[in-house]
Enzyme design. Structure first.
Site, mmCIF file in Angstrom:
data_model
loop_
_atom_site.group_PDB
_atom_site.id
_atom_site.type_symbol
_atom_site.label_atom_id
_atom_site.label_comp_id
_atom_site.label_asym_id
_atom_site.label_seq_id
_atom_site.Cartn_x
_atom_site.Cartn_y
_atom_site.Cartn_z
ATOM 1 N N CYS A 111 101.143 58.980 8.119
ATOM 2 C CA CYS A 111 101.210 59.050 9.589
ATOM 3 C C CYS A 111 102.411 59.833 10.091
ATOM 4 O O CYS A 111 102.451 60.230 11.250
ATOM 5 C CB CYS A 111 101.222 57.649 10.181
ATOM 6 S SG CYS A 111 99.831 56.664 9.635
ATOM 7 N N HIS A 236 103.605 57.670 17.396
ATOM 8 C CA HIS A 236 102.404 57.546 16.574
ATOM 9 C C HIS A 236 101.601 56.362 17.096
ATOM 10 O O HIS A 236 102.154 55.306 17.400
ATOM 11 C CB HIS A 236 102.813 57.323 15.114
ATOM 12 C CG HIS A 236 101.666 56.939 14.240
ATOM 13 N ND1 HIS A 236 100.490 57.652 14.227
ATOM 14 C CD2 HIS A 236 101.501 55.903 13.373
ATOM 15 C CE1 HIS A 236 99.659 57.075 13.373
ATOM 16 N NE2 HIS A 236 100.243 56.020 12.857
ATOM 17 N N ASN A 266 94.091 54.721 15.202
ATOM 18 C CA ASN A 266 95.129 55.371 14.408
ATOM 19 C C ASN A 266 94.518 56.547 13.629
ATOM 20 O O ASN A 266 93.721 56.334 12.717
ATOM 21 C CB ASN A 266 95.728 54.324 13.451
ATOM 22 C CG ASN A 266 96.837 54.869 12.569
ATOM 23 O OD1 ASN A 266 97.041 56.070 12.482
ATOM 24 N ND2 ASN A 266 97.539 53.970 11.902
#
Ligand code: UT7
Length: 309
Positions: A111, A236, A266
């Site tokens: 990520c 994020h 996500n």
């Protein structure tokens, strides 16, 4: 010499998977997913591939930068879900776009991949090695999600975001950045070769908030600014509760955070470039604004970048 952000683009798959759809797949509820994560729906690549999502996002970013593919001299790709073991996704994109020169490679930092890629591109530009870099964060996480595991399958989505960065002889847009990793904590979030995403969510949750707060404070200190000076934080998009805690710890209202997790979940390396593009399109960023990007993911990896637009 400085680094300027000159164009952004995104592509998200057509298929929408809602929390209601997931209720029919695993023992979960829209209420649980919404309150624990902030996610309402996510996009799933059915007919789309990693490469064609990346190409769509890249073409838009290059067009918005007022360039053509032949102007790019480095294709830098952040992805957890390459189509092939090798060559790199970067090489495949370089070919399909018709870049025709320079070089390409991939970064594996989960990520945090986009934050890492931006920092690497900035360093290569400032060293004079390259002039124009296409950075792509692209993921088809639906391929490595265990659709029978309710603790992870509700969290992730697919998509692509691209950004063009260029050298500039005036001031730099990228003013401070930091990358970190701690390999000792690799087993909090990982996938074996050919396996599914495995996560120790509760532990990761705490580390994510602590590390992102620390790295954000570090880049602000380096640039000599304080949290109140930040116009927009683009974090994020892993969990709305992580974002809220970060806001609270930095003493900033949620109105200074960009959030689109409800629509995409996500998307790992694609999360920040998608959010950055949407923030620009929605007019959330004005010329001269201070924008702080921060991410945390498998590795563990984390980082932050401060941008003056
Ligand atoms: O992108 C990289 C960074 N990612 C992250 O940082 C993710 C960090 N972690 C998280 O976002 C959260 O830990 C999760 C969203 C993954 C989980 O939320 P949580 O509040 O930490 O839940 P939990 O894992 O502590 O589970 C609480 C309960 C458990 O039931 P019991 O043991 O209390 O009976 C789970 O079995 O919720 C249950 N549960 C679910 N229930 C309904 C777990 N997943 C689900 C589900 N639907 N999908």
């Amino acid at each position: 010499m400085g680094t300027r952000i000159s164009g952004t683009g995104i592509y998200v798959p057509k298929t929408v998977l809602t929390n209601r759809d997931l209720e029919r797949m695993v023992d979960t509820s829209d209420e649980w997913i919404t309150t624990r994560t902030g996610i309402k729906e996510r996009r799933i690549a059915k007919e789309e591939t990693v490469i064609n999502m990346a190409i769509r996002a890249s073409e838009e970013a290059i067009r918005n930068a007022g360039l053509v593919p032949e102007d790019i001299d480095l294709v830098l790709v952040a992805t957890l879900t390459p189509e092939k073991r090798f060559p790199s996704t970067g090489c495949l994109i370089q070919s399909k776009l018709g870049v025709g020169k320079g070089f390409a490679f991939d970064i594996t930092a989960a990520c945090s991949g986009f934050i890492y890629a931006l920092d690497v591109a900035d360093a290569l530009i400032k060293s004079g090695k390259v002039e124009r870099v296409l950075i792509v964060g692209v993921e088809k996480l639906s391929e490595i999600v265990d659709w029978e595991d309710r603790s992870t399958c509700v969290l992730f989505g697919d998509g692509a975001g691209a950004v063009v960065v260029e050298n500039s002889d005036t001031e730099s847009d990228l003013i401070a950045s930091r990358m970190y990793s701690d390999g000792d904590l690799w087993d909090l979030l990982y996938a074996e070769n050919g396996g599914y995403i495995r996560m120790r969510g509760r532990e990761l949750f705490k580390v994510a908030i602590r590390n992102m707060e620390e790295v954000c404070r570090e880049v602000m200190e380096e640039a000599g600014v304080s949290p109140e000076d930040i116009d927009l934080v683009i974090p994020h998009q892993a969990n709305i509760r992580i974002i809220r805690s970060l806001a609270e710890r930095l003493g900033l209202p949620m109105s200074r955070f960009f959030v689109n997790i409800e629509r995409y979940g996500n998307t790992s390396a694609a999360s920040i470039p998608i959010a950055l593009h949407e923030a620009i399109k929605e007019g959330r960023i004005d010329r001269g604004d201070l924008v702080l990007l921060t991410a945390m993911g498998g590795g563990l990896t984390w980082g932050a970048t401060l941008i003056r637009f």
